[in-house]
Design a protein around this motif. Structure first.
Motif, PDB file in Angstrom:
ATOM      1  N   PHE A  85       0.828  -1.204   0.000  1.00  8.46           N
ATOM      2  CA  PHE A  85       0.000   0.000   0.000  1.00  8.46           C
ATOM      3  C   PHE A  85       0.867   1.262   0.000  1.00  8.46           C
ATOM      4  CE2 PHE A  85      -3.103  -3.064   1.672  1.00  8.46           C
ATOM      5  CZ  PHE A  85      -4.185  -2.773   0.855  1.00  8.46           C
ATOM      6  N   LYS A  86       1.915   1.268   0.797  1.00 12.47           N
ATOM      7  CA  LYS A  86       2.809   2.425   0.846  1.00 12.47           C
ATOM      8  C   LYS A  86       3.460   2.660  -0.513  1.00 12.47           C
ATOM      9  CE  LYS A  86       3.998   2.128   5.771  1.00 12.47           C
ATOM     10  NZ  LYS A  86       5.089   1.889   6.753  1.00 12.47           N
ATOM     11  N   PHE A  87       3.888   1.571  -1.137  1.00 12.52           N
ATOM     12  CA  PHE A  87       4.526   1.700  -2.451  1.00 12.52           C
ATOM     13  C   PHE A  87       3.551   2.252  -3.474  1.00 12.52           C
ATOM     14  CE2 PHE A  87       5.350   0.073  -6.691  1.00 12.52           C
ATOM     15  CZ  PHE A  87       6.628   0.534  -6.911  1.00 12.52           C
ATOM     16  N   LYS A 114      -9.350  -2.589  -1.981  1.00 15.27           N
ATOM     17  CA  LYS A 114      -8.530  -1.378  -1.981  1.00 15.27           C
ATOM     18  C   LYS A 114      -7.205  -1.637  -2.689  1.00 15.27           C
ATOM     19  CE  LYS A 114      -6.721   2.161   1.179  1.00 15.27           C
ATOM     20  NZ  LYS A 114      -6.593   2.558   2.611  1.00 15.27           N
ATOM     21  N   LEU A 115      -6.585  -2.778  -2.387  1.00 12.03           N
ATOM     22  CA  LEU A 115      -5.329  -3.147  -3.031  1.00 12.03           C
ATOM     23  C   LEU A 115      -5.529  -3.304  -4.534  1.00 12.03           C
ATOM     24  CD1 LEU A 115      -2.355  -4.135  -2.857  1.00 12.03           C
ATOM     25  CD2 LEU A 115      -3.276  -6.448  -2.612  1.00 12.03           C
ATOM     26  N   THR A 116      -6.603  -3.977  -4.916  1.00  8.93           N
ATOM     27  CA  THR A 116      -6.884  -4.198  -6.338  1.00  8.93           C
ATOM     28  C   THR A 116      -7.111  -2.869  -7.050  1.00  8.93           C
ATOM     29  OG1 THR A 116      -7.943  -6.301  -5.738  1.00  8.93           O
ATOM     30  CG2 THR A 116      -8.299  -5.496  -7.966  1.00  8.93           C
ATOM     31  N   LYS A 117      -7.827  -1.956  -6.408  1.00 13.58           N
ATOM     32  CA  LYS A 117      -8.086  -0.635  -6.994  1.00 13.58           C
ATOM     33  C   LYS A 117      -6.786   0.137  -7.176  1.00 13.58           C
ATOM     34  CE  LYS A 117     -10.771   3.606  -6.340  1.00 13.58           C
ATOM     35  NZ  LYS A 117     -11.728   4.326  -5.459  1.00 13.58           N
ATOM     36  N   TYR A 118      -5.914   0.110  -6.167  1.00 13.40           N
ATOM     37  CA  TYR A 118      -4.621   0.781  -6.275  1.00 13.40           C
ATOM     38  C   TYR A 118      -3.812   0.224  -7.448  1.00 13.40           C
ATOM     39  CZ  TYR A 118      -4.872   3.317  -1.796  1.00 13.40           C
ATOM     40  OH  TYR A 118      -5.200   4.179  -0.787  1.00 13.40           O
ATOM     41  N   CYS A 119      -3.804  -1.111  -7.563  1.00 21.09           N
ATOM     42  CA  CYS A 119      -3.076  -1.758  -8.659  1.00 21.09           C
ATOM     43  C   CYS A 119      -3.676  -1.344 -10.006  1.00 21.09           C
ATOM     44  CB  CYS A 119      -3.127  -3.276  -8.516  1.00 21.09           C
ATOM     45  SG  CYS A 119      -2.116  -3.937  -7.176  1.00 21.09           S
ATOM     46  N   HIS A 120      -5.000  -1.349 -10.073  1.00 19.45           N
ATOM     47  CA  HIS A 120      -5.688  -0.979 -11.306  1.00 19.45           C
ATOM     48  C   HIS A 120      -5.328   0.435 -11.723  1.00 19.45           C
ATOM     49  CE1 HIS A 120      -9.212   0.301 -13.782  1.00 19.45           C
ATOM     50  NE2 HIS A 120      -9.035  -0.901 -14.297  1.00 19.45           N
ATOM     51  N   ASN A 121      -5.274   1.342 -10.767  1.00 17.38           N
ATOM     52  CA  ASN A 121      -4.932   2.740 -11.054  1.00 17.38           C
ATOM     53  C   ASN A 121      -3.475   2.911 -11.468  1.00 17.38           C
ATOM     54  OD1 ASN A 121      -7.535   3.535 -10.420  1.00 17.38           O
ATOM     55  ND2 ASN A 121      -7.025   4.086  -8.301  1.00 17.38           N
ATOM     56  N   THR A 122      -2.650   1.928 -11.131  1.00 16.77           N
ATOM     57  CA  THR A 122      -1.217   1.997 -11.430  1.00 16.77           C
ATOM     58  C   THR A 122      -0.885   1.374 -12.786  1.00 16.77           C
ATOM     59  OG1 THR A 122      -0.788   1.854  -9.049  1.00 16.77           O
ATOM     60  CG2 THR A 122       1.086   1.461 -10.451  1.00 16.77           C
ATOM     61  N   LEU A 123      -1.868   0.751 -13.425  1.00 14.16           N
ATOM     62  CA  LEU A 123      -1.646   0.132 -14.728  1.00 14.16           C
ATOM     63  C   LEU A 123      -1.561   1.178 -15.833  1.00 14.16           C
ATOM     64  CD1 LEU A 123      -4.177  -2.864 -14.559  1.00 14.16           C
ATOM     65  CD2 LEU A 123      -1.672  -3.028 -14.448  1.00 14.16           C
ATOM     66  N   SER A 124      -0.781   0.866 -16.857  1.00 13.70           N
ATOM     67  CA  SER A 124      -0.721   1.698 -18.051  1.00 13.70           C
ATOM     68  C   SER A 124      -2.025   1.523 -18.837  1.00 13.70           C
ATOM     69  CB  SER A 124       0.474   1.301 -18.919  1.00 13.70           C
ATOM     70  OG  SER A 124       0.348  -0.051 -19.331  1.00 13.70           O
ATOM     71  N   GLU A 125      -2.164   2.229 -19.927  1.00 19.88           N
ATOM     72  CA  GLU A 125      -3.417   2.236 -20.696  1.00 19.88           C
ATOM     73  C   GLU A 125      -3.894   0.836 -21.074  1.00 19.88           C
ATOM     74  OE1 GLU A 125      -5.305   4.202 -24.776  1.00 19.88           O
ATOM     75  OE2 GLU A 125      -3.288   4.743 -24.108  1.00 19.88           O
ATOM     76  N   ASN A 126      -2.981  -0.011 -21.515  1.00 16.59           N
ATOM     77  CA  ASN A 126      -3.338  -1.384 -21.888  1.00 16.59           C
ATOM     78  C   ASN A 126      -2.754  -2.403 -20.913  1.00 16.59           C
ATOM     79  OD1 ASN A 126      -4.779  -0.847 -24.429  1.00 16.59           O
ATOM     80  ND2 ASN A 126      -2.775  -0.114 -25.138  1.00 16.59           N
ATOM     81  N   GLY A 127      -2.526  -1.960 -19.689  1.00 14.39           N
ATOM     82  CA  GLY A 127      -1.900  -2.830 -18.688  1.00 14.39           C
ATOM     83  C   GLY A 127      -2.822  -3.912 -18.163  1.00 14.39           C
ATOM     84  N   LYS A 128      -2.217  -4.846 -17.442  1.00 13.40           N
ATOM     85  CA  LYS A 128      -2.990  -5.973 -16.912  1.00 13.40           C
ATOM     86  C   LYS A 128      -2.465  -6.358 -15.532  1.00 13.40           C
ATOM     87  CE  LYS A 128      -4.651  -8.924 -19.764  1.00 13.40           C
ATOM     88  NZ  LYS A 128      -4.827  -9.995 -20.787  1.00 13.40           N
ATOM     89  N   LEU A 129      -3.388  -6.616 -14.623  1.00 13.90           N
ATOM     90  CA  LEU A 129      -3.073  -7.139 -13.291  1.00 13.90           C
ATOM     91  C   LEU A 129      -3.373  -8.621 -13.279  1.00 13.90           C
ATOM     92  CD1 LEU A 129      -2.596  -7.004 -10.163  1.00 13.90           C
ATOM     93  CD2 LEU A 129      -5.001  -6.325  -9.959  1.00 13.90           C
ATOM     94  N   MET A 130      -2.409  -9.454 -12.857  1.00  8.58           N
ATOM     95  CA  MET A 130      -2.604 -10.901 -12.763  1.00  8.58           C
ATOM     96  C   MET A 130      -2.455 -11.336 -11.307  1.00  8.58           C
ATOM     97  SD  MET A 130      -0.715 -12.561 -16.068  1.00  8.58           S
ATOM     98  CE  MET A 130      -0.950 -11.925 -17.733  1.00  8.58           C
ATOM     99  N   ILE A 131      -3.520 -11.907 -10.771  1.00  8.36           N
ATOM    100  CA  ILE A 131      -3.536 -12.384  -9.380  1.00  8.36           C
ATOM    101  C   ILE A 131      -3.608 -13.902  -9.377  1.00  8.36           C
ATOM    102  CG2 ILE A 131      -4.734 -12.291  -7.169  1.00  8.36           C
ATOM    103  CD1 ILE A 131      -5.908  -9.588  -8.062  1.00  8.36           C
ATOM    104  N   PHE A 132      -2.585 -14.554  -8.821  1.00  4.53           N
ATOM    105  CA  PHE A 132      -2.513 -16.013  -8.817  1.00  4.53           C
ATOM    106  C   PHE A 132      -2.803 -16.585  -7.430  1.00  4.53           C
ATOM    107  CE2 PHE A 132       0.117 -14.625 -12.319  1.00  4.53           C
ATOM    108  CZ  PHE A 132      -0.068 -15.587 -13.307  1.00  4.53           C
ATOM    109  N   SER A 133      -3.604 -17.636  -7.396  1.00  2.00           N
ATOM    110  CA  SER A 133      -3.836 -18.383  -6.149  1.00  2.00           C
ATOM    111  C   SER A 133      -3.963 -19.857  -6.491  1.00  2.00           C
ATOM    112  CB  SER A 133      -5.097 -17.879  -5.432  1.00  2.00           C
ATOM    113  OG  SER A 133      -6.227 -17.942  -6.276  1.00  2.00           O
TER     114      SER A 133
END
Length: 238
Positions: A85-87, A114-133
């Motif tokens: 979150f700090k990063f 909240k974490l997912t939203k922060y990551c989403h906002n940090t993506l570039s225009e065509n960026g992608k977030l991948m969450i593995f479990s």
């Protein structure tokens, strides 16, 4: 919050075959090139990031965030010992790919969105977030009885996390990463002793010793199984 630290550096998770297979999965699901910017939250030693840097000849070193400063980190990435979150709050860069590999369950459920939203906002225009479990339907992780019970609890939490994210964000898709593991029982038992998976952090030495004996009796000298992960993919673009 418990953490895995320097538990092992000689397992399928750090093997050349596993890392190459995992990177192939990443590239198949998100086109990357030498100009790509990549972030890994819960990066560990950064071996995956280091290999991506070399394979794609990235102009910019990938960035890895982790609360633990592990030994034998890869040199081909930028390590940030800090809270995710700090990063993300102070970061000014945009990333084409953000990876959260088997660490999302360390975060409290009420902070996942909240974490997912922060990551989403940090993506570039065509960026992608991948969450593995862990893929509980296909994964065949060798376990002893109490370990299996703990895993079931962990699976339920992961399932809740995936459902929570999927119902609150658009542009979500999922895929499965599979890897066939062949490992000596002796090496796998050493992984158990070193608590290679987060559920083992809560176990006492007595419980581990009993569990190790169960695995000795239950599995052959060479253990073959499938390591399977579910990947939630959140795209920035519509």
């Amino acid at each position: 919050m418990p953490h895995l630290k320097n538990w092992d550096n000689r397992t399928w998770l750090s093997s050349k075959e596993y890392i190459e297979s995992f990177i192939k999965f990443l590239i198949k699901n998100k086109k990357l090139n030498k100009d790509s910017h990549i972030l890994d939250i819960g990066c560990g030693r950064g071996k995956i990031l280091g290999k991506i840097k070399t394979k794609l000849k990235l102009k910019n070193k990938p960035v890895g965030v982790d609360l633990v400063n592990h030994r034998n980190k890869d040199r081909n990435f930028i390590f940030k010992k800090t809270d995710a979150f700090k990063f993300l709050k102070t970061n000014k860069k945009k990333f084409d790919l953000i990876i959260i590999k088997q660490t999302i369950h360390f975060f409290p459920l009420n902070k996942i969105l909240k974490l997912t939203k922060y990551c989403h906002n940090t993506l570039s225009e065509n960026g992608k977030l991948m969450i593995f479990s862990i893929n509980e339907k296909q994964s065949q992780i060798p376990t002893f009885n109490k370990m299996q019970k703990k895993l079931q609890i962990s699976y339920k939490k992961d399932s809740k996390i995936r459902k929570k994210i999927s119902t609150n964000f658009n542009n979500i898709k999922d895929n499965v990463f599979n890897f066939k593991v062949k490992i000596k029982q002796k090496l796998y038992l050493d992984m158990i002793r070193k608590r290679y998976i987060s559920i083992l952090l809560e176990f006492s030495e007595k419980e581990l010793i009993k569990g190790i004996q169960e695995i000795k009796n239950r599995y052959p000298n060479i253990i073959n199984f499938k390591d399977s992960l579910i990947c939630l993919m959140l795209s920035k673009s519509n």
